[in-house]
Structure formats: C-alpha cells, structure tokens
Design an enzyme around this catalytic site. Structure first.
Site, PDB file in Angstrom:
ATOM      1  N   ASP A   9       0.780  -1.001  -0.126  1.00 52.74           N
ATOM      2  CA  ASP A   9       0.068   0.047  -0.311  1.00 52.74           C
ATOM      3  C   ASP A   9       0.882   1.117   0.156  1.00 52.74           C
ATOM      4  O   ASP A   9       2.190   1.269   0.381  1.00 52.74           O
ATOM      5  CB  ASP A   9      -0.914  -0.045   1.392  1.00 52.74           C
ATOM      6  N   LEU A  10       0.493   2.134  -0.409  1.00 52.33           N
ATOM      7  CA  LEU A  10       1.422   3.647  -0.472  1.00 52.33           C
ATOM      8  C   LEU A  10       1.321   4.467   0.959  1.00 52.33           C
ATOM      9  O   LEU A  10       2.093   4.368   1.634  1.00 52.33           O
ATOM     10  CB  LEU A  10       1.149   4.331  -1.664  1.00 52.33           C
ATOM     11  N   ASP A  11      -0.123   5.164   0.935  1.00 51.86           N
ATOM     12  CA  ASP A  11      -0.383   6.089   2.175  1.00 51.86           C
ATOM     13  C   ASP A  11      -0.306   5.412   3.397  1.00 51.86           C
ATOM     14  O   ASP A  11      -0.957   4.549   3.591  1.00 51.86           O
ATOM     15  CB  ASP A  11      -1.683   6.814   1.834  1.00 51.86           C
ATOM     16  N   THR A  17       0.905  10.332   4.179  1.00 53.43           N
ATOM     17  CA  THR A  17       0.410  11.452   3.597  1.00 53.43           C
ATOM     18  C   THR A  17      -1.212  12.045   4.130  1.00 53.43           C
ATOM     19  O   THR A  17      -1.574  12.821   3.699  1.00 53.43           O
ATOM     20  CB  THR A  17       0.128  11.309   2.045  1.00 53.43           C
ATOM     21  N   LYS A  45      -8.901   6.786   5.714  1.00 52.48           N
ATOM     22  CA  LYS A  45      -7.635   5.935   5.173  1.00 52.48           C
ATOM     23  C   LYS A  45      -8.087   5.033   4.411  1.00 52.48           C
ATOM     24  O   LYS A  45      -8.655   3.947   4.759  1.00 52.48           O
ATOM     25  CB  LYS A  45      -6.767   5.633   6.456  1.00 52.48           C
ATOM     26  N   SER A 114      -2.345   0.734  -4.322  1.00 52.68           N
ATOM     27  CA  SER A 114      -2.859   1.861  -3.560  1.00 52.68           C
ATOM     28  C   SER A 114      -4.120   2.495  -4.176  1.00 52.68           C
ATOM     29  O   SER A 114      -4.544   2.326  -5.615  1.00 52.68           O
ATOM     30  CB  SER A 114      -1.828   3.034  -3.716  1.00 52.68           C
ATOM     31  N   ALA A 115      -4.940   2.921  -3.417  1.00 52.77           N
ATOM     32  CA  ALA A 115      -6.159   3.537  -3.721  1.00 52.77           C
ATOM     33  C   ALA A 115      -6.112   4.853  -4.520  1.00 52.77           C
ATOM     34  O   ALA A 115      -6.815   5.459  -5.258  1.00 52.77           O
ATOM     35  CB  ALA A 115      -7.183   3.855  -2.797  1.00 52.77           C
ATOM     36  N   LYS A 145     -10.791  -1.105  -2.144  1.00 50.08           N
ATOM     37  CA  LYS A 145     -10.561  -1.855  -0.727  1.00 50.08           C
ATOM     38  C   LYS A 145     -11.795  -1.618   0.005  1.00 50.08           C
ATOM     39  O   LYS A 145     -12.250  -0.417   0.088  1.00 50.08           O
ATOM     40  CB  LYS A 145      -9.147  -1.390   0.049  1.00 50.08           C
ATOM     41  N   GLU A 169       0.057  -3.366   4.589  1.00 47.51           N
ATOM     42  CA  GLU A 169      -1.069  -2.389   4.610  1.00 47.51           C
ATOM     43  C   GLU A 169      -1.190  -1.668   5.995  1.00 47.51           C
ATOM     44  O   GLU A 169      -0.998  -2.198   7.180  1.00 47.51           O
ATOM     45  CB  GLU A 169      -2.401  -3.155   4.423  1.00 47.51           C
ATOM     46  N   ASP A 170      -1.679  -0.250   6.022  1.00 43.05           N
ATOM     47  CA  ASP A 170      -2.031   0.317   7.272  1.00 43.05           C
ATOM     48  C   ASP A 170      -3.410   0.440   7.824  1.00 43.05           C
ATOM     49  O   ASP A 170      -4.031   1.023   8.603  1.00 43.05           O
ATOM     50  CB  ASP A 170      -1.381   1.655   7.183  1.00 43.05           C
TER      51      ASP A 170
HETATM   52  P1  B16 Z   1      -6.055  10.173  -4.011  1.00 40.97           P
HETATM   53  P2  B16 Z   1      -3.502   4.173  -0.016  1.00 40.97           P
HETATM   54  C1  B16 Z   1      -5.445   6.220  -0.131  1.00 40.97           C
HETATM   55  O1  B16 Z   1      -4.106   5.804  -0.426  1.00 40.97           O
HETATM   56  C2  B16 Z   1      -5.494   7.208   1.098  1.00 40.97           C
HETATM   57  O2  B16 Z   1      -4.941   6.355   2.068  1.00 40.97           O
HETATM   58  C3  B16 Z   1      -6.749   7.822   1.153  1.00 40.97           C
HETATM   59  O3  B16 Z   1      -6.744   8.739   2.294  1.00 40.97           O
HETATM   60  C4  B16 Z   1      -6.856   8.601  -0.388  1.00 40.97           C
HETATM   61  O4  B16 Z   1      -8.391   9.275  -0.165  1.00 40.97           O
HETATM   62  C5  B16 Z   1      -7.042   7.604  -1.416  1.00 40.97           C
HETATM   63  O5  B16 Z   1      -5.748   6.840  -1.382  1.00 40.97           O
HETATM   64  C6  B16 Z   1      -7.140   8.367  -2.736  1.00 40.97           C
HETATM   65  O6  B16 Z   1      -6.302   9.170  -2.769  1.00 40.97           O
HETATM   66  O7  B16 Z   1      -6.951  11.384  -3.737  1.00 40.97           O
HETATM   67  O8  B16 Z   1      -4.764  10.726  -4.214  1.00 40.97           O
HETATM   68  O9  B16 Z   1      -6.596   9.473  -5.299  1.00 40.97           O
HETATM   69  O10 B16 Z   1      -3.453   4.237   1.524  1.00 40.97           O
HETATM   70  O11 B16 Z   1      -4.617   3.357  -0.613  1.00 40.97           O
HETATM   71  O12 B16 Z   1      -2.164   4.350  -0.540  1.00 40.97           O
HETATM   72 MG    MG Z   2      -2.788   3.097   3.182  1.00 34.63          MG
END
Ligand code: B16
Ligand code: MG
Length: 218
Positions: A9-11, A17, A45, A114-115, A145, A169-170
């Site tokens: 996962d990224l964030d 972030t 998140k 990542s989302a 997810k 994953e967090d």
């Molecule tokens: P964006 P992850 C997610 O990333 C974030 O945790 C979530 O807070 C955010 O809304 C989502 O990505 C979408 O991000 O607006 O940059 O497309 O944790 O799945 O890496």
């Molecule tokens: Mg995350």
C-alpha cells in the site's frame, strides 16, 4: 527462494500523507459547514477520493449537486497536489528503502497496490519508482478496498500466485482486501486497530532481514 511477491500500500506504509489529505478535506468540509476531526480522517484512510467525498457529505448532513461534487473533487485534489510538493526522498517511512532493496536483491517481485490516483507522482518524489515491477493504483481499479481487485491485479502483473504474495497495509480495509485475495497480510500500525492482520509491526525496521525474507517462505 520460490517465486514470491511483496505488495505495498502507499499512504501510511511507504509515506505518511494522511495529514495532507486531512488539510485538503478539512477545507472542503468547512464549505459544507462541517468540522472534520482527526478521528473522521482516520476513517478515510485507504478510501478512494470519490468515496471519501461521499462520506464527508453524509457526515455533514447536506446534499450537493453533481456539478458541485465534481468541483469539490477537483478543488481537494488541487490543494492536495500543492501540499505534496514538499515531499522528498527523506520522507519515505523508516526502513522502507532498505526493505525494497533487500526484496530486490532476493528477486522477490515488488508491486504497489494503492487507492490513490496520485501514486505515481508520489513514488517519483520519493525517488523509489524503479524498485517497482508493477504499479496498480486508483486509476487501474473499479472497486475500492476491501475489494481484493487492486492486489489481485498486482499479483497478476508480477506473475505470482496470490498465495505467494505478502501485502503490507496500514488500513483495516486494506487488510481485508489482502485476505480476500488469499494473501498474507502484514499490518503496519498497532494491533489494536489492525486486529485482523496475520502479523502486525509498527514499522519496517521492526523486521530483521531474515524475518522479512521468511515471510516469503511460508
Ligand atoms: P487520491 P492508499 C489512499 O491511499 C489514501 O489512504 C486515502 O486517504 C485517499 O483518499 C486515497 O488513497 C485516494 O487518494 O485522492 O490521491 O486519489 O492508502 O490506498 O495508498
Ligand atoms: Mg494506506
């Protein structure tokens, strides 16, 4: 070592972030006359941008037109992109770069799941894009997810069976997604929050190289 892959996962796993998302969503919430708290942000998140705004609207108890919805999505992302300009290679979370290097040396596939639709530019800012054999992000999936799509696509892209993949994953939704994909889920955070994870660590430095590699020999 058998053919295996690590899916990240990224964030919250590679870089923190959440506070930037928080600042940008808080500004939108203010326009909805709603005070977004850190606890609300915790629930966002791992949640996609569209689903996050839908949640904000539910919390605010208001309704908005579809044009305004699109406008808020754009405004939030513009603000967020401005904030993440300050990210640099020193912002990769503790142990991340050493972990990626060790996996690479041991020929373990590496994919991002990542989302975020901004995932590629964040990896660029951290100067770690070249570690990744595949990048699956919010632009590549239909289902957020806890749906397993993002991780199944990651496994497919690196040519490794889901049962030979380990996910880092967090978010609870991400742990559920990994397990629904038939993968081993390592939570990055606290066991109280990530109680469903197969294993939980506070950060990557908590794993010795041998323990990390053993995860891929289950
Ligand atoms: P964006 P992850 C997610 O990333 C974030 O945790 C979530 O807070 C955010 O809304 C989502 O990505 C979408 O991000 O607006 O940059 O497309 O944790 O799945 O890496
Ligand atoms: Mg995350």
């Amino acid at each position: 070592m058998k053919q295996a892959a690590a899916l990240f996962d990224l964030d919250g796993v590679i870089v923190e972030t959440a506070h930037f998302h928080y600042i940008a969503w808080k500004a939108i919430a203010q326009q909805l006359n709603f005070d977004l708290t850190p606890a609300h942000n915790e629930a966002l998140k791992g949640v996609s941008r569209v689903a996050s705004l839908q949640q904000l609207i539910r919390w605010s108890g208001t309704t908005i037109s579809s044009d305004t919805f699109e406008h808020y999505l754009e405004e939030k992302n513009k603000h967020y992109l401005e904030l993440i300009k300050q990210l640099n290679p020193a912002d990769a979370l503790p142990g991340v770069v050493d972990t990626l290097s060790l996996l690479k040396e041991n020929k373990i596939g590496i994919a991002l799941g990542s989302a975020s639709k901004n995932a590629r530019s964040i990896l660029e800012r951290l100067a770690i894009t070249s570690f990744f054999d595949a990048i699956i992000d919010g632009n590549d999936v239909q289902n957020s997810k806890p749906d397993p799509e993002v991780f199944l696509k990651g496994a497919e892209a690196v040519g490794v069976a889901p049962s030979n993949c380990v996910v880092f994953e967090d978010a609870q939704a991400g742990i559920a997604a990994a397990q629904a994909a038939g993968m081993y889920a390592v939570g990055i955070g606290t066991p109280e929050v990530l109680d469903k994870a197969d294993r939980c660590i506070p950060h990557f430095n908590a794993l010795t190289p041998q323990v990390l590699l053993n995860l891929f020999e289950r």
